[in-house]
Design a protein around this motif. Sequence first.
Motif, PDB file in Angstrom:
ATOM      1  N   PRO A 112       0.803  -1.237   0.000  1.00  0.00           N
ATOM      2  CA  PRO A 112       0.000   0.000   0.000  1.00  0.00           C
ATOM      3  C   PRO A 112       0.831   1.280   0.000  1.00  0.00           C
ATOM      4  O   PRO A 112       0.273   2.355  -0.010  1.00  0.00           O
ATOM      5  N   ARG A 113       2.147   1.187   0.048  1.00  0.00           N
ATOM      6  CA  ARG A 113       2.975   2.398  -0.047  1.00  0.00           C
ATOM      7  C   ARG A 113       4.005   2.213  -1.148  1.00  0.00           C
ATOM      8  O   ARG A 113       4.014   1.203  -1.828  1.00  0.00           O
ATOM      9  N   ASN A 114       4.885   3.219  -1.335  1.00  0.00           N
ATOM     10  CA  ASN A 114       5.789   3.161  -2.482  1.00  0.00           C
ATOM     11  C   ASN A 114       6.997   2.258  -2.258  1.00  0.00           C
ATOM     12  O   ASN A 114       7.527   1.678  -3.206  1.00  0.00           O
ATOM     13  N   GLU A 115       7.493   2.197  -1.032  1.00  0.00           N
ATOM     14  CA  GLU A 115       8.748   1.496  -0.748  1.00  0.00           C
ATOM     15  C   GLU A 115       8.629   0.785   0.588  1.00  0.00           C
ATOM     16  O   GLU A 115       7.787   1.127   1.405  1.00  0.00           O
TER      17      GLU A 115
ATOM     18  N   ASP B  68       8.027  -2.219   2.350  1.00  0.00           N
ATOM     19  CA  ASP B  68       6.893  -2.845   3.013  1.00  0.00           C
ATOM     20  C   ASP B  68       6.939  -4.339   2.715  1.00  0.00           C
ATOM     21  O   ASP B  68       7.704  -4.785   1.859  1.00  0.00           O
TER      22      ASP B  68
ATOM     23  N   ARG C  27      -2.481  -7.041   6.789  1.00  0.00           N
ATOM     24  CA  ARG C  27      -2.081  -6.488   5.490  1.00  0.00           C
ATOM     25  C   ARG C  27      -3.182  -6.581   4.432  1.00  0.00           C
ATOM     26  O   ARG C  27      -3.094  -5.916   3.397  1.00  0.00           O
TER      27      ARG C  27
END
Lengths: 291, 159
Positions: free
Chosen positions: A187-190, A192, A263
């Motif tokens: 759910p984010r750019n980097e 995870d 998640r």
Amino acid sequence: MYDFDYASPRSVREAVSLLERRGDDARVLSGGTDLIVQLREGRRKAGLVVDIKEIPEVNDLSYGPRQGLRLGAAVPCYKIYGNETVQKLYPGLIDAVSLVGGIQIQGRATVGGNLCNASPAADTIPPLIVLGAACVIAGPQGTRTVPVEDFCIAPGRTVLQRGEFLLSLRIPPPLKNSGAFYLRFIPRNEMDIAVVGAGASVVLGKRRTVFVSARVALGAVAPTPLFVREAGDALAEKPVSDESIQQAAEIARAAARPISDMRGTADHRRHLVGVLTRRALEGAIRRAKES
Amino acid sequence: MSRVHVQARINGEETEFLCEPRQSLLEVLRDVLMLTGSKEGCNNGNCGACNVILDGRLVNSCLVLGVEAQGKDIQTIEGLATPDRLHPLQQQFLEHAALQCGICTPGFIVAAKALLDKNPHPTEPQVRHWLAGNLCRCTGYDKIVRAVLSAADAVRDGR
């Protein structure tokens, strides 16, 4: 952190002998980005930490047109994505090693460790499976080889027996008109952990309009990374078309056995498997056509 | 537990220390060598406050054992300034007010140093990508990114 002893053997034989003597009390250290956290948090215990990085074979990163890639178990991510041969011949592996953690983690974390940590969500395992990689395991009886798809048996558990450790990975040389691709949803750019990860590899016919063979593997949708053999097999001899890709994606979706957790829900994950398998196949086809 | 004798080069100086195998490099730096510039934030590899440069690679010192430092070259935040001059990164962090509470700052500066050593003229997206492993709960990151870009200019202009 609890006390433990530390050993830094210089040979395979020395490492095997330590691991055999200490059994479950010993843990193998390569990059430490999982192990040190687990020891500190009490999720794993060790009376002895065996640092394998002084053993020459685990630092091997070499390619031969017949043997393929030899990737030592303790080669960190940054060395893999910094290697021109790997960049050229195994972009599907580069996809994964360049998105494990941030720069600091990539400076230490290894593909061998990612595999031995046996997380269902491990990013490097689906690409290894679709690339047909095999694990070379050193042990008291010498070495044995296990396909990557058979290496993890449960979350955090592998086929490694007492006295054994992962020495290296072997990845066959890429075939003509082949390509591989890995991607994940976060759910984010980097930085995870994958909600779902999907890897695919394809071999196309001479005119690149028909599949000769294909492989699909998924992350974070089962207790172990999942090789969906039937999704790839369904593509053999089919035309390269949206319809056949969609069919394979449907098979992968049906094979996924996800759980709901922080998640994502099982339904969301199943949906993602369909989308990501299609995109992974499209990426692999693109690379096969460019190859 | 018996302690292990380790020799390493820290900020250019040959250094010897004794440590327990269970001590992280961060604990060794802070508690044994009294180099307290590297901070403990999360102690699990998420925040970057403990960043050091180990044999030329940026790492989280909380995820390295002290005993692994044997024979290695380590640069910490203490190695950046000279007695009479701040490092351009430190100077630009001050001028851009790129810190508030300051706990994350040594990690950001060491991480940025590792970036500029490798790529002296990074673009803004490259700076943001490189610093994705460092967390700051005060600044919102923008001032940090500006400071790093200014420091790159300062290094280039020899300031």
